[in-house]
Design a protein around this motif. Structure first.
Motif, PDB file in Angstrom:
ATOM      1  N   ARG A 187       0.810  -1.225   0.000  1.00  0.00           N
ATOM      2  CA  ARG A 187       0.000   0.000   0.000  1.00  0.00           C
ATOM      3  C   ARG A 187       0.836   1.264   0.000  1.00  0.00           C
ATOM      4  O   ARG A 187       0.590   2.202  -0.767  1.00  0.00           O
ATOM      5  CB  ARG A 187      -0.933  -0.012   1.223  1.00  0.00           C
ATOM      6  N   GLN A 188       1.838   1.320   0.856  1.00  0.00           N
ATOM      7  CA  GLN A 188       2.607   2.558   1.015  1.00  0.00           C
ATOM      8  C   GLN A 188       3.412   2.923  -0.235  1.00  0.00           C
ATOM      9  O   GLN A 188       3.820   4.076  -0.397  1.00  0.00           O
ATOM     10  CB  GLN A 188       3.549   2.428   2.212  1.00  0.00           C
ATOM     11  N   CYS A 241       2.186   2.822  -3.292  1.00  0.00           N
ATOM     12  CA  CYS A 241       1.297   3.290  -4.367  1.00  0.00           C
ATOM     13  C   CYS A 241       0.039   3.922  -3.783  1.00  0.00           C
ATOM     14  O   CYS A 241      -1.069   3.645  -4.248  1.00  0.00           O
ATOM     15  CB  CYS A 241       0.943   2.136  -5.308  1.00  0.00           C
ATOM     16  N   GLU A 242       0.194   4.773  -2.776  1.00  0.00           N
ATOM     17  CA  GLU A 242      -0.963   5.370  -2.107  1.00  0.00           C
ATOM     18  C   GLU A 242      -1.828   6.190  -3.061  1.00  0.00           C
ATOM     19  O   GLU A 242      -3.069   6.099  -3.016  1.00  0.00           O
ATOM     20  CB  GLU A 242      -0.494   6.266  -0.954  1.00  0.00           C
ATOM     21  N   LYS A 243      -1.215   6.994  -3.913  1.00  0.00           N
ATOM     22  CA  LYS A 243      -1.987   7.820  -4.845  1.00  0.00           C
ATOM     23  C   LYS A 243      -2.790   6.937  -5.797  1.00  0.00           C
ATOM     24  O   LYS A 243      -3.972   7.207  -6.075  1.00  0.00           O
ATOM     25  CB  LYS A 243      -1.041   8.733  -5.640  1.00  0.00           C
ATOM     26  N   LYS A 261      -5.718   5.453  -4.015  1.00  0.00           N
ATOM     27  CA  LYS A 261      -6.783   6.449  -3.852  1.00  0.00           C
ATOM     28  C   LYS A 261      -7.623   6.521  -5.128  1.00  0.00           C
ATOM     29  O   LYS A 261      -8.862   6.588  -5.065  1.00  0.00           O
ATOM     30  CB  LYS A 261      -6.191   7.819  -3.537  1.00  0.00           C
ATOM     31  N   GLN A 294      -4.224  10.808   0.926  1.00  0.00           N
ATOM     32  CA  GLN A 294      -3.886   9.648   0.108  1.00  0.00           C
ATOM     33  C   GLN A 294      -3.724   8.410   0.980  1.00  0.00           C
ATOM     34  O   GLN A 294      -4.197   7.322   0.628  1.00  0.00           O
ATOM     35  CB  GLN A 294      -2.598   9.909  -0.676  1.00  0.00           C
ATOM     36  N   GLU A 295      -3.069   8.568   2.118  1.00  0.00           N
ATOM     37  CA  GLU A 295      -2.859   7.434   3.014  1.00  0.00           C
ATOM     38  C   GLU A 295      -4.192   6.881   3.514  1.00  0.00           C
ATOM     39  O   GLU A 295      -4.427   5.667   3.487  1.00  0.00           O
ATOM     40  CB  GLU A 295      -1.988   7.853   4.201  1.00  0.00           C
ATOM     41  N   SER A 313      -5.994   5.082   0.747  1.00  0.00           N
ATOM     42  CA  SER A 313      -5.368   3.806   0.395  1.00  0.00           C
ATOM     43  C   SER A 313      -5.754   2.717   1.394  1.00  0.00           C
ATOM     44  O   SER A 313      -5.980   1.563   1.004  1.00  0.00           O
ATOM     45  CB  SER A 313      -3.845   3.953   0.312  1.00  0.00           C
ATOM     46  N   TYR A 314      -5.847   3.069   2.671  1.00  0.00           N
ATOM     47  CA  TYR A 314      -6.309   2.094   3.673  1.00  0.00           C
ATOM     48  C   TYR A 314      -7.749   1.677   3.385  1.00  0.00           C
ATOM     49  O   TYR A 314      -8.105   0.495   3.473  1.00  0.00           O
ATOM     50  CB  TYR A 314      -6.209   2.683   5.078  1.00  0.00           C
ATOM     51  N   GLU A 337       1.716  -5.216   6.744  1.00  0.00           N
ATOM     52  CA  GLU A 337       2.372  -4.147   5.982  1.00  0.00           C
ATOM     53  C   GLU A 337       3.875  -4.328   5.996  1.00  0.00           C
ATOM     54  O   GLU A 337       4.428  -4.907   6.938  1.00  0.00           O
ATOM     55  CB  GLU A 337       2.019  -2.773   6.566  1.00  0.00           C
TER      56      GLU A 337
END
Length: 392
Positions: free
Chosen positions: A293-294, A296-298, A301, A316-317, A320-321, A390
């Motif tokens: 995830r971290q 490719c957060e954008k 989203k 964005q974070e 993404s979650y 993660e």
């Protein structure tokens, strides 16, 4: 910088697009046609929609029904030998990804020497040099996108490998959602999540382009907004149509941008435990995406928004979650087990799964986050336990 974008030469999509079949066959100077399909489609009479108009027009057709899910190499070897020995002029594939992948191999390798094994990506020593027989592909599921890709996937003893070349592209693809009406809910779910995975992985791929991005996002919109209805009410024409279009677009997206970690980890599940490819992708999708995830957060989203949710007040974070959570919920909503335990995969198998997955270097190279053996084992263990992990 210029980018190569490849598409199947001719595609027909939409309700009753199968009506174009005879006109397309007439364009080729052929007489004897091999139709590759699976026994169930013959049993329910769906293959008659292909065979009858061709035979009425004077073509000689032969049904080849020795197709099984997740086809092993031996099945492909037998079909290619049969195609060579019987001097067919054309191959038509009708069915899910297995039938279509085998049809592509039969069409191309009919004009080549040697075994199918000689052309495998990981271990083969021969190169495809000729186009082979004209090929028409007609999917009856909304999932693999095989009708518009240059890849054929085969099961080996413990994993999977592919034969890939642009000559494996079909001359014609006919994507008629009317042919998917008879698809059972379980298969609709697995193939639909397979298509969603193609779109998601194409969008986050290191090889993504503006063209593949547009295809992938539209595929995500169509699939995520139709799959629940298609599973719960298979006769819903709009849901079947949207899922069919979504699968087609996802196929184009991942053909041009590639897939990544989910598929790399899914292949050993199919090879070692004969888990259907759609189920393998579905059970792994939230865990792989949660782990990377971290990186490719954008992008995640964007995926979250394409699934129909607003991220106006989210970072964005945060988005993404939520994207990972929604992917997890979608898999659960279409009644696919959400853990490896749910598929009776033992924890003792995770080490061997990891050893095979790390060999899928061609696919892993596209991941936005590099994944080593420790990473892969951690993802498998997360999917076993049912807890998103993660990268530390």
């Amino acid at each position: 910088m210029s980018e190569k974008i490849t598409f199947t030469p001719i595609s027909y999509t939409g309700w009753d697009s199968l009506s174009h079949l005879l006109d397309e066959v007439n364009r080729f100077n052929v007489k004897k046609i091999l139709i590759v399909t699976d026994p169930l489609l013959k049993e329910i009479g769906l293959t008659d929609k292909v065979v009858v108009p061709l035979e009425n027009a004077g073509y000689s057709t032969e049904l080849y029904i020795e197709v099984v899910p997740e086809p092993p190499l031996a099945i492909a070897e037998k079909l290619v030998a049969y195609t060579r020995d019987n001097a067919f002029d054309m191959v038509i594939g009708v069915g899910g990804g297995s039938a279509l992948d085998l049809s592509k191999l039969a069409g191309v390798l009919a004009s080549h020497e040697g075994l199918v094994a000689d052309y495998l990506n990981l271990t083969g020593t021969k190169q495809i040099t000729e186009k082979g027989l004209p090929t028409i592909l007609i999917p009856t599921t909304s999932g693999t996108g095989s009708e518009v890709t240059n890849i054929s996937v085969l099961s080996l003893e413990t994993t999977k490998d592919v034969v890939t070349h642009d000559y494996l592209l079909a001359d014609v693809a006919i994507v008629d959602p009317a042919l998917t009406i008879s698809l059972p809910p379980k298969v609709t779910a697995a193939t639909g999540i397979d298509a969603l995975t193609h779109a998601v992985e194409a969008y986050i791929s290191k090889n993504a382009s503006p063209i593949s991005n547009a295809l992938a996002l539209q595929a995500i919109r169509l699939i995520s907004n139709s799959i629940r209805t298609a599973v719960s009410n298979g006769n819903d024409r709009q849901a079947r149509t949207d899922l069919s279009y979504g699968s087609y677009l996802a196929g184009l997206a991942f053909f041009n941008a590639g897939v990544a970690g989910v598929h790399a980890l899914a292949y050993p599940l199919g090879g070692q435990f004969h888990l259907a490819h759609g189920d393998s992708n579905a059970v792994l999708l939230p865990y792989v995406m949660g782990y990377i995830r971290q990186s490719c957060e954008k992008r995640m989203k964007d995926i979250f928004e394409a699934m129909g949710f607003s991220s106006a007040n989210l970072s964005q974070e945060e988005a993404s979650y939520k994207c990972v959570a929604e992917l997890e919920r979608l898999v659960r909503d279409v009644n696919i087990p959400s853990t490896l335990k749910g598929f009776n995969i033992p924890v003792e198998a995770l080490e061997n799964l990891t050893n095979d997955a790390i060999e899928q270097k061609r696919i892993l190279a596209r991941s936005p986050m590099p994944l080593d053996k420790d990473d892969i084992y951690t993802i498998y263990k997360a999917a076993f336990d049912g807890v998103i992990a993660e990268k530390k």
